[in-house]
Motif scaffolding. Structure first.
Motif, PDB file in Angstrom:
ATOM      1  N   PRO A 197      71.276 -32.453  15.144  1.00 57.10           N
ATOM      2  CA  PRO A 197      70.235 -31.439  15.376  1.00 57.10           C
ATOM      3  C   PRO A 197      69.449 -31.134  14.105  1.00 57.10           C
ATOM      4  O   PRO A 197      68.231 -30.925  14.158  1.00 57.10           O
ATOM      5  N   THR A 198      70.135 -31.142  12.952  1.00 56.00           N
ATOM      6  CA  THR A 198      69.431 -30.848  11.689  1.00 56.00           C
ATOM      7  C   THR A 198      68.380 -31.910  11.419  1.00 56.00           C
ATOM      8  O   THR A 198      67.236 -31.621  11.041  1.00 56.00           O
ATOM      9  N   SER A 201      65.357 -31.554  13.554  1.00 57.04           N
ATOM     10  CA  SER A 201      64.436 -30.521  13.050  1.00 57.04           C
ATOM     11  C   SER A 201      63.606 -31.083  11.905  1.00 57.04           C
ATOM     12  O   SER A 201      62.394 -30.804  11.802  1.00 57.04           O
ATOM     13  N   GLN A 202      64.240 -31.884  11.035  1.00 55.84           N
ATOM     14  CA  GLN A 202      63.497 -32.504   9.928  1.00 55.84           C
ATOM     15  C   GLN A 202      62.410 -33.440  10.474  1.00 55.84           C
ATOM     16  O   GLN A 202      61.310 -33.513   9.934  1.00 55.84           O
ATOM     17  N   THR A 204      60.895 -33.175  13.356  1.00 57.28           N
ATOM     18  CA  THR A 204      59.828 -32.339  13.912  1.00 57.28           C
ATOM     19  C   THR A 204      58.909 -31.860  12.791  1.00 57.28           C
ATOM     20  O   THR A 204      57.678 -31.888  12.916  1.00 57.28           O
ATOM     21  N   ALA A 205      59.532 -31.460  11.667  1.00 54.55           N
ATOM     22  CA  ALA A 205      58.727 -30.987  10.530  1.00 54.55           C
ATOM     23  C   ALA A 205      57.818 -32.098   9.991  1.00 54.55           C
ATOM     24  O   ALA A 205      56.756 -31.834   9.447  1.00 54.55           O
TER      25      ALA A 205
END
Ligand SMILES: NC(=O)c1ccc[n+]([C@@H]2O[C@H](COP(=O)([O-])OP(=O)(O)OC[C@H]3O[C@@H](n4cnc5c(N)ncnc54)[C@H](OP(=O)(O)O)[C@@H]3O)[C@@H](O)[C@H]2O)c1
Length: 348
Positions: A197-198, A201-202, A204-205
């Motif tokens: 999940p981390t 998120s990266q 997505t950024a």
């Protein structure tokens, strides 16, 4: 004067040994490069472990300097050098003889870091034709990541991905993250998978439009279809291999392109049954399957221009010191990284 280097006899990470060697002298059409940063690839760990065995022409167990990707500065030129001058910042090419067009067995048999001596050293002599000028605006560490990961992603996407194209990337390693950056710069819509999940998120950024956790959503192919209203992915960078190709064939768009690049999930799915009815699965959605082996120097130079024009900055996840090569390889092998892992060879 002597240089520092790492060598391996291809029996595992514990076989990596740091040693000194005489400073080499460049011959005709050659240059001496002071290497600043070496970027690690999945292949390097395979080579060091003696597991890079799927190319007929790439063999041998002699002790050698591993790794292929570096950024460095030319400190001396041999006779008749015309492409570069002392002080130029340059990048290696994975297959030094592959200058243009289709790769051949001959070029493959001279790959850096196996079977040819690699770049995990403070200095190395290169044929001038085997180097590319490093892009402006990137650090040595960032620039060192371009030869394998970025060129491979570029060969899979350039001239094909554009606004509206749906690109599917698997995992968040070097090729996938380079693919994400290139695809977004080309205006494509990106779907990326990861077990973390981390890392999602990266991603997505960095601009990923849709993310899928392939651990918690094992039917990620169905999720790709859902996210695209049944259309599927127009281009897939198939880096997963054994456990992903079948699913890629389920979620590829009609007329889509699957770039067969890697085997992060293994080379054989089930040792008892490695058959996959590729013929039927490919014709069902009129798919093109394309094998990719990196790319020629002229396409690399084209990509460097693109990175400069669009301001693409490769993602360097972690930089290790020259004494920490075993740790760096272990980190890469663990899959804990996002993007690229780099070894800094000097203190400059
Ligand atoms: N043909 C060529 O020219 C070429 C060039 C470069 C690389 N390759 C090959 O392509 C593959 C990728 O290379 P790389 O340098 O990007 O590797 P890498 O940086 O080592 O990639 C590691 C990541 O792969 C992901 N991964 C592992 N198992 C996966 C699975 N079952 N499904 C999806 N993702 C999975 C993980 O991402 P998460 O942690 O996010 O789950 C892991 O962090 C390797 O097999 C390499 O040998 C081929």
């Amino acid at each position: 004067m002597s240089i520092q280097q790492w060598t391996t006899d291809l029996t595992g990470l514990s076989s990596l040994v740091q040693s000194t060697a005489p400073l080499p002298t460049p011959g005709d059409n050659e240059v001496l490069v002071e290497i600043r940063a070496v970027s690690l690839n999945y292949r390097d760990v395979e080579v060091i472990k003696g597991e890079y065995t799927h190319h007929k022409s790439v063999s041998g167990t002699d002790r050698k300097v591993p790794c292929s990707d570096m950024c460095g500065i030319i400190t001396q030129t041999g006779p008749n050098v015309t492409r570069f001058a002392v002080g130029d910042r340059v990048l290696s090419t994975f297959l030094p003889d592959h200058l243009t067009g289709q790769v051949t067995e001959k070029e493959l048999s001279r790959g850096l870091g196996h079977p040819a001596p690699g770049v995990l050293a403070t200095h190395r002599v290169f044929a001038e034709e085997a180097l590319v000028k490093a892009p402006e605006g990137l650090s040595d560490e960032e620039a060192s990541t371009l030869p394998i990961a970025s060129v491979t992603a570029w060969m899979s996407l350039a001239g094909r991905a554009r606004k509206g194209t749906v690109v599917l990337l698997q995992g968040t390693g070097g090729v996938a993250i380079a693919g994400l950056q290139i695809a977004k710069a080309l205006g494509a819509t990106v779907i990326i998978t990861s077990s973390s999940p981390t890392k999602l998120s990266q991603a997505t950024a960095l601009g990923a439009d849709h993310v899928i956790n392939y651990r918690t959503t094992p039917a990620w192919d169905q999720e790709v279809l859902r996210l695209t209203s049944g259309h599927g992915a127009d281009i897939i960078l198939e880096t997963g291999g054994a456990q992903t190709l079948r699913k890629s064939l389920e979620c590829i768009a009609f007329g889509g392109l699957i770039n067969c690049i890697g085997y992060l999930s293994g080379k054989i799915d089930d040792p008892e049954d490695d058959r996959i009815n590729v013929n039927l699965l490919v014709l069902r959605r009129t798919v093109t399957l394309q094998g990719i082996i990196n790319g020629p120097r002229d396409r690399f130079e084209e990509m460097v221009r693109f990175y400069e024009e669009r301001g693409v900055k490769p993602v360097v996840n972690k930089v290790f010191g020259f004494g920490e090569v075993r740790e760096a390889c272990g980190f890469l092998e663990s899959g804990g990284h996002f993007g690229k892992v780099v070894v800094r060879t000097t203190m400059n």
